[in-house]
Design a protein around this motif. Structure first.
Motif, PDB file in Angstrom:
ATOM      1  N   ALA A 190       0.841  -1.193   0.000  1.00  0.00           N
ATOM      2  CA  ALA A 190       0.000   0.000   0.000  1.00  0.00           C
ATOM      3  C   ALA A 190       0.876   1.242   0.000  1.00  0.00           C
ATOM      4  O   ALA A 190       1.922   1.261   0.657  1.00  0.00           O
ATOM      5  CB  ALA A 190      -0.905  -0.008   1.228  1.00  0.00           C
ATOM      6  N   VAL A 191       0.475   2.267  -0.740  1.00  0.00           N
ATOM      7  CA  VAL A 191       1.231   3.524  -0.714  1.00  0.00           C
ATOM      8  C   VAL A 191       0.366   4.716  -0.307  1.00  0.00           C
ATOM      9  O   VAL A 191       0.886   5.719   0.186  1.00  0.00           O
ATOM     10  CB  VAL A 191       1.910   3.833  -2.076  1.00  0.00           C
ATOM     11  N   HIS A 225       4.197   7.828   3.903  1.00  0.00           N
ATOM     12  CA  HIS A 225       5.342   8.652   3.511  1.00  0.00           C
ATOM     13  C   HIS A 225       6.345   7.745   2.811  1.00  0.00           C
ATOM     14  O   HIS A 225       6.637   6.659   3.302  1.00  0.00           O
ATOM     15  CB  HIS A 225       6.010   9.272   4.740  1.00  0.00           C
ATOM     16  N   VAL A 226       6.876   8.199   1.691  1.00  0.00           N
ATOM     17  CA  VAL A 226       8.007   7.513   1.066  1.00  0.00           C
ATOM     18  C   VAL A 226       9.274   8.208   1.563  1.00  0.00           C
ATOM     19  O   VAL A 226       9.340   9.439   1.588  1.00  0.00           O
ATOM     20  CB  VAL A 226       7.934   7.595  -0.478  1.00  0.00           C
ATOM     21  N   LEU A 227      10.272   7.423   1.988  1.00  0.00           N
ATOM     22  CA  LEU A 227      11.581   7.968   2.378  1.00  0.00           C
ATOM     23  C   LEU A 227      12.642   7.264   1.552  1.00  0.00           C
ATOM     24  O   LEU A 227      12.547   6.060   1.335  1.00  0.00           O
ATOM     25  CB  LEU A 227      11.878   7.694   3.858  1.00  0.00           C
ATOM     26  N   VAL A 228      13.662   8.007   1.136  1.00  0.00           N
ATOM     27  CA  VAL A 228      14.733   7.388   0.366  1.00  0.00           C
ATOM     28  C   VAL A 228      15.970   7.233   1.243  1.00  0.00           C
ATOM     29  O   VAL A 228      16.228   8.060   2.123  1.00  0.00           O
ATOM     30  CB  VAL A 228      15.046   8.216  -0.911  1.00  0.00           C
ATOM     31  N   ILE A 258       6.028   0.082   8.959  1.00  0.00           N
ATOM     32  CA  ILE A 258       7.285   0.453   8.295  1.00  0.00           C
ATOM     33  C   ILE A 258       7.668  -0.689   7.365  1.00  0.00           C
ATOM     34  O   ILE A 258       7.871  -1.814   7.820  1.00  0.00           O
ATOM     35  CB  ILE A 258       8.433   0.657   9.305  1.00  0.00           C
ATOM     36  N   MET A 259       7.783  -0.407   6.081  1.00  0.00           N
ATOM     37  CA  MET A 259       8.162  -1.434   5.097  1.00  0.00           C
ATOM     38  C   MET A 259       9.397  -0.945   4.348  1.00  0.00           C
ATOM     39  O   MET A 259       9.447   0.202   3.894  1.00  0.00           O
ATOM     40  CB  MET A 259       7.009  -1.678   4.127  1.00  0.00           C
ATOM     41  N   ALA A 296      11.684   3.441   2.147  1.00  0.00           N
ATOM     42  CA  ALA A 296      10.800   2.999   3.224  1.00  0.00           C
ATOM     43  C   ALA A 296       9.418   3.565   2.970  1.00  0.00           C
ATOM     44  O   ALA A 296       9.281   4.702   2.508  1.00  0.00           O
ATOM     45  CB  ALA A 296      11.328   3.489   4.567  1.00  0.00           C
ATOM     46  N   LEU A 297       8.404   2.751   3.248  1.00  0.00           N
ATOM     47  CA  LEU A 297       7.028   3.245   3.291  1.00  0.00           C
ATOM     48  C   LEU A 297       6.660   3.303   4.764  1.00  0.00           C
ATOM     49  O   LEU A 297       6.724   2.289   5.465  1.00  0.00           O
ATOM     50  CB  LEU A 297       6.087   2.305   2.533  1.00  0.00           C
ATOM     51  N   VAL A 298       6.302   4.496   5.224  1.00  0.00           N
ATOM     52  CA  VAL A 298       6.128   4.728   6.662  1.00  0.00           C
ATOM     53  C   VAL A 298       4.785   5.404   6.912  1.00  0.00           C
ATOM     54  O   VAL A 298       4.480   6.435   6.310  1.00  0.00           O
ATOM     55  CB  VAL A 298       7.272   5.621   7.207  1.00  0.00           C
ATOM     56  N   LYS A 299       4.017   4.807   7.830  1.00  0.00           N
ATOM     57  CA  LYS A 299       2.679   5.340   8.097  1.00  0.00           C
ATOM     58  C   LYS A 299       2.718   6.591   8.960  1.00  0.00           C
ATOM     59  O   LYS A 299       2.057   7.580   8.676  1.00  0.00           O
ATOM     60  CB  LYS A 299       1.858   4.274   8.841  1.00  0.00           C
ATOM     61  N   ASP A 300       3.495   6.535  10.023  1.00  0.00           N
ATOM     62  CA  ASP A 300       3.451   7.592  11.032  1.00  0.00           C
ATOM     63  C   ASP A 300       4.382   8.743  10.673  1.00  0.00           C
ATOM     64  O   ASP A 300       5.568   8.546  10.401  1.00  0.00           O
ATOM     65  CB  ASP A 300       3.848   6.995  12.383  1.00  0.00           C
TER      66      ASP A 300
END
Ligand SMILES: Cc1ncc(COP(=O)(O)O)c(C=O)c1O
Ligand SMILES: Cc1ncc(COP(=O)(O)O)c(C=O)c1O
Lengths: 420, 420
Positions: free
Chosen positions: B123-124, B128-131, B241-242, B260-264
């Motif tokens: 899910a995206v 938040h996307v982080l590099v 966190i994925m 990283a895909l991060v919810k919070d």
């Protein structure tokens, strides 16, 4: 003032996130325009902070050390510094398995050595070259490599104040058991330490030597600004560990490439191990880009080869810096409210003439009796700076970047000149 | 065997550099050819480990996780995945000042989201996307973000054995006061922890869920191998966190890009702060290359847009992996001395058919009574592997990479089949 930074930092050392000191995070966000621009340019590569045509950005004058001044030079060079990367290239984790630094592109190693030979600012023969994700990563790598693994106590990390604000923050953010920030080198008592020597110094541009000396102590020389656009090249530096970065030499901060010149093989091995554990090496794309850019700089001065190009980075950079420092000194004089470090100069072996020290940052002191917080005062007049207290110094001082784009720099100068 | 890894790791935690466990440094050097090749290719970009035409290299079969298998695919795509970077581009430290992750290129963010929507593996929306500089850096960033800054004790970091050998090494190398490796999740007692869930798992390919659950505990899902070439896409993952990486999805390990895909939002902010303090952001060149490559992968499946290209990465990858696993199972059967995890399969929502799990590593068990150290036994027959004890498991097991180039893989298979 002399005792305060040490006390402050002794306090900080035991604190996880440095209460009372503005973190680089907060600094950087204070420098940045307000949120709301996200995703604006999702079809094109980024251009850094928005230009001054956007009203909201007018406030962000002079705060970060973003080296966008150099963009104008690289726009002139055409495809001499252009990089093309085919889809299948450099996919492996490995670059050079016979090298201590097994993830380093041989082309990068080669161009680093060539540029130092061209400029004469650092010895390379007998040195290991190591590549890092910016020199910031190699700074951490050096702390890791120089801290004895079997010590009971973390090794003390010190630097003469005013010191680069990242040194304490980067040293302490993981609360490592190997090393710990211990403040101003001048107040340090003990035998075992790592002294950071930044020369020319961020924030005040001073030319520095190590102040401590003991058999068990080590020094790391951060020579990010030891290039002809900033200072006369008076000698070929030959310290045990020397750090450099394209962020300040060529202006390619977004490429995140730094390098270390390291004498001792075991230290080089341990620094390499840090980068391996931290990020499994360093982007090959960035290394190849840095190699291309450093090569283009050397080409500009390759008179022996007969192929010297007309694009000469250090000539451009020095011209700009001389001009900007002249503007700044005039503005400070027009205002009457500020003082700057005295101009110094020396014989530059690279340019073969006497040259002034033209630091990448201005270390500005507010002389008004009623102003104790210079950064706050300037913020009130739409000039964002970093306060002296972030560098272990008096908050009457602030640091201002001299490397912003022309439009931003001009606004800064006219605002400063008008302050009384 | 069950108790040994935990004891071992309890011992390790108090030791700076893990005596008794081979470090990733030593592992990687054990994988590499002998020194003497340095600088051989200083006029061209590197090609990773030398090919098998060099006699000294014959030994380095199957050891590291270098994803060079994918090179053949990217050689086919022509300029669809080629990147051109002008000399003046992306020189700033900043990319997107309105984003939590202020150093992320908007193009990269966009292509990450597009690919996950295409594949349906995560899910995206609302994330938040982080590099990061590889997902390794984001792994450290997650530990930093999830460890309470004010805790008396470092937070315990655990994972079910066998676990990826870098987890303990990366967690402990700086002896952080914030977090500390605590071994096998199944033996953990306590409320406060960070559980690493790698699925499909490195080294054994198992599909995993978290084994711990407590209000104060946190999980980090490392989904490096949750792509259609390795495993059926059975659900859209939506953990807090994925972590993902181009190293395993497209094979571009040298580009050092993970995400990283991060919810919070607060966790995303602290992870970003880690990357800022560690390396002041992530190479823009690599981000733009990753965006280009991820875009080319999505283009291969963009049937709606009518522009689907004939180059389809996951089709290529799955075909290869199926073929290699078939060869491996045949070789193991021919030898009779080894066993492999049983084949599992599931309905793949991406391919719309039943698909087998084809892990990126083979978790090989030596069944010979007289062999207790499988890695040593194989080394004697010129097959380099990582021993099970590096993964908190029995040394009768070894891990072998399934992602090497064809020539290396074929040599490995023929050597294995001939062992009795
Ligand atoms: C003295 C000094 N060292 C190192 C750095 C960081 O350089 P890099 O961008 O290579 O991490 C800076 C950046 O401002 C600096 O001023
Ligand atoms: C499970 C797992 N996570 C992360 C990584 C590291 O990936 P990266 O190259 O993005 O740092 C690997 C590499 O082998 C891996 O196997």
């Amino acid at each position: 003032v002399a005792a305060l930074p040490l006390l402050l930092h002794q306090y900080i050392v035991n604190q996880p996130h440095h209460p009372g000191v503005v973190s680089p995070d907060q600094q950087r966000h204070a420098c940045a325009p307000q949120p709301g621009t996200s995703g604006a340019a999702a079809r094109a590569p980024s251009t850094g902070k928005p230009s001054f045509t956007n009203a909201f950005d007018i406030r962000s004058v002079g705060c970060s050390g973003d080296p966008t001044m150099f963009e104008a030079f690289w726009r002139e060079t055409g495809d001499a510094a252009e990089l093309v990367i085919p889809g299948w290239q450099t996919m492996s984790y490995f670059s050079d398995v016979g090298n201590v630094c097994w993830f380093m592109e041989p082309l990068f190693d080669q161009q680093v050595r060539r540029l130092h030979r061209t400029v004469g600012n650092a010895a390379v023969d007998g040195y290991h070259v190591l590549v890092g994700t910016g020199s910031t990563q190699l700074f951490m790598a050096a702390l890791y490599a120089l801290s004895p693994a079997d010590a009971d106590q973390p090794t003390s990390v010190v630097s003469t104040a005013p010191y680069y604000s990242s040194y304490p923050a980067v040293t302490d953010f993981l609360r490592s058991g190997l090393f710990r920030w211990a403040g101003d080198a001048n107040s340090f008592v003990g035998d075992s330490y790592i002294e950071l020597v930044c020369s020319p110094n961020n924030p005040d541009g001073a030319i520095r030597d190590a102040v401590l000396s003991s058999g068990a102590g080590k020094a790391v020389h951060d020579l990010a600004y030891y290039w002809p656009q900033y200072t006369p090249i008076t000698r070929r530096a030959d310290h045990d560990i020397m750090l450099f970065t394209v962020s300040k030499s060529t202006g390619h901060a977004g490429t995140r490439i730094g390098w270390a010149l390291v004498k001792d093989r075991e230290v080089a091995r341990r620094m390499t191990k840090f980068v391996e554990l931290n990020t499994i090496g360093v982007s090959k794309d960035s290394q190849l880009r840095a190699a291309k850019v450093l090569g283009a700089v050397s080409d500009g001065y390759d008179v022996g080869g007969g192929g010297a190009s007309r694009h000469r980075l250090f000539d451009f950079g020095r011209r700009k810096m001389v001009e900007r420092w002249r503007m700044l000194r005039e503005a400070a004089a027009a205002s009457g409210a500020f003082s700057l470090p005295a101009e110094t100069s020396g014989q530059c072996n690279f340019a073969n003439e006497t040259a002034a020290n033209n630091p990448a940052f201005a270390w500005l002191r507010c002389d008004r009796e009623d102003v104790e917080d210079c950064a706050g005062f300037l913020r009130g007049h739409k000039i964002l700076t970093r306060s002296g207290n972030q560098f272990g110094a008096d908050p009457r001082y602030v640091r201002v970047s001299m490397l912003d784009r022309d439009d931003a720099y001009d606004i800064f100068i006219s605002r400063l000149a008008s302050l009384k």
